[in-house]
Design an enzyme around this catalytic site. Structure first.
Site, PDB file in Angstrom:
ATOM      1  N   TYR A 128      10.910 -20.589  46.478  1.00 15.45           N
ATOM      2  CA  TYR A 128      10.394 -21.884  46.035  1.00 15.45           C
ATOM      3  C   TYR A 128      10.547 -21.980  44.521  1.00 15.45           C
ATOM      4  O   TYR A 128      10.389 -20.985  43.807  1.00 15.45           O
ATOM      5  CB  TYR A 128       8.909 -22.028  46.370  1.00 15.45           C
ATOM      6  CG  TYR A 128       8.616 -22.416  47.794  1.00 15.45           C
ATOM      7  CD1 TYR A 128       8.619 -23.744  48.184  1.00 15.45           C
ATOM      8  CD2 TYR A 128       8.316 -21.451  48.750  1.00 15.45           C
ATOM      9  CE1 TYR A 128       8.339 -24.112  49.496  1.00 15.45           C
ATOM     10  CE2 TYR A 128       8.032 -21.802  50.060  1.00 15.45           C
ATOM     11  CZ  TYR A 128       8.056 -23.134  50.428  1.00 15.45           C
ATOM     12  OH  TYR A 128       7.774 -23.496  51.725  1.00 15.45           O
TER      13      TYR A 128
ATOM     14  N   ASP B  97       4.658 -29.412  52.671  1.00 15.66           N
ATOM     15  CA  ASP B  97       3.582 -30.419  52.598  1.00 15.66           C
ATOM     16  C   ASP B  97       4.131 -31.785  52.218  1.00 15.66           C
ATOM     17  O   ASP B  97       5.242 -31.904  51.696  1.00 15.66           O
ATOM     18  CB  ASP B  97       2.576 -30.039  51.514  1.00 15.66           C
ATOM     19  CG  ASP B  97       1.842 -28.759  51.826  1.00 15.66           C
ATOM     20  OD1 ASP B  97       1.875 -28.318  52.987  1.00 15.66           O
ATOM     21  OD2 ASP B  97       1.248 -28.203  50.887  1.00 15.66           O
TER      22      ASP B  97
END
Lengths: 251, 251
Positions: free
Chosen positions: B115, B53
């Site tokens: 992540y 994003d």
């Protein structure tokens, strides 16, 4: 009656023109004095442990300031100051210390400092290191750098490692008690500890050490630089963005 | 003839509108495709392992691209690409992989991802963490957070943890194989590993875990969120600036 506060301060040096108060404002000292002025509604002088140049960061800069006694708790002082400061300057801790002429003095009582200089040693700069480290793309010989670091240890006249030429007024003799080079992958940290550092001294030492590590300067030449009468100043100053004031030592 | 290059890419997500190519440009993929276009003088498609994003950082994003065979060495490709990219995007490594329909595919061959979500947990944000971590000023119960993390481990339908509502087309079942919370002073790192993550899933999981750590959500409520048919989506999405794509795993 007044009370004296000791401040522990962290800042990202990039948006400011150094620690030291400037005529037009814009220094870290100016912003902290401005925060006190907003809270106290009167001009207030903040005394730092020493200057940092424009762009130099601090992990733990120390300052003291005299304020009206028992006005706020230490926690309230910390919050009130931070609420009136730019995000890039943060008061990490506020404590009460002895005031008056015999009291704690952030500059005069400091017995030493630790600076960390961060280098990113790869052909290309890492995107998350921009503004946080000096990008040195050349191949570095860390063992040569460490030999040079050993030469710098101890008491020397560092007149050739400051932007202010030593004169009768300023004593340029300083003692470096620690100078370590720590490498982790492509990141190199130089750790300097000493009783004090002259204007731009850490950056000029770093620039010179990197020349040695690049095999562009011999140890003999470095040794010459440590004999101020026989030599010119070093020509190599590392940029401000890699430098961090990490600790101020007190008795 | 063509050859296929595998790229390892790092970026500071802040200046870009995410990985995915945009009509108006400005995405990381757009800039990398632009660099290839400058070198090859023809439109070139870059295939990433997946989207990140706007504002999300990457330590090791992976992509592949097909280029004319034997045009440059891998070192020359790396330098030519970096010379044509903004400083906030860096190609860390270029290697040659098997091409064609049977060859390496950055997205289809990925078996999992790691992540890291970084949190700064103090009343005031640290000046050197701005844009690099999420500032959470509230008191956090890490042991409650870790209990919640254990509930999230394994295979679940994460339809309530994505900004895209699960439908017949998209399978929202994913397996989380690792979810660790590591605290060092005021810094907390959440480490997520799994076979894949839905749109905004890591940020929605992080936002929800922080609610639990603040004692504002019970584990029973979290358990409800893992039963998509019985519950609404989570309302808590952590900001992009704390999120780093750390690894893409391949067979």
């Amino acid at each position: 009656m007044q009370e004296r506060l000791k401040l522990i301060i962290a800042y990202d040096g990039r948006p400011f023109c150094g620690w030291q108060s400037q005529a037009g404002g814009g220094s870290i000292q100016d912003f902290i004095e401005g925060a006190f002025q907003k809270i106290l509604n009167t001009e207030t002088r903040v005394h730092g442990s020493g200057r940092t140049d424009a762009g130099v960061h601090a992990l733990r800069q120390i300052a003291h300031v005299d304020v009206p006694e028992s006005m706020h708790s230490m926690a309230v002082w910390k919050n009130a100051l931070n609420a009136n400061l730019p995000h890039e300057i943060r008061i990490l801790h506020v404590s009460q210390v002895k005031g008056g002429d015999e009291g704690f003095h952030a500059r005069f009582d400091a017995t030493g400092k630790r600076y960390v200089y961060r280098i990113w040693n790869d052909l290309w700069m890492h995107p998350l290191e921009i503004g946080r480290a000096w990008h040195v793309p050349s191949k570095l010989d860390l063992s040569a750098l460490r030999s040079a670091a050993v030469m710098l240890l101890g008491k020397h006249d560092f007149a050739n490692f400051t932007a202010n030429r030593g004169n009768d007024v300023e004593d340029t003799v300083r003692t470096i008690s620690r100078l370590d080079a720590i490498k982790r992958c492509r990141s190199i940290h130089l750790i300097f500890e000493g009783d004090g550092f002259l204007y731009k001294m850490v950056r000029m030492l770093t620039g010179t050490l990197i020349r040695v590590a690049e095999h562009k300067m011999e140890l003999a030449e470095l040794n010459q630089l440590l004999q101020p009468s026989a030599s010119k100043k070093t020509q190599f100053t590392a940029p401000a963005e890699g430098l961090y004031l990490a600790r101020v030592f007190y008795k």
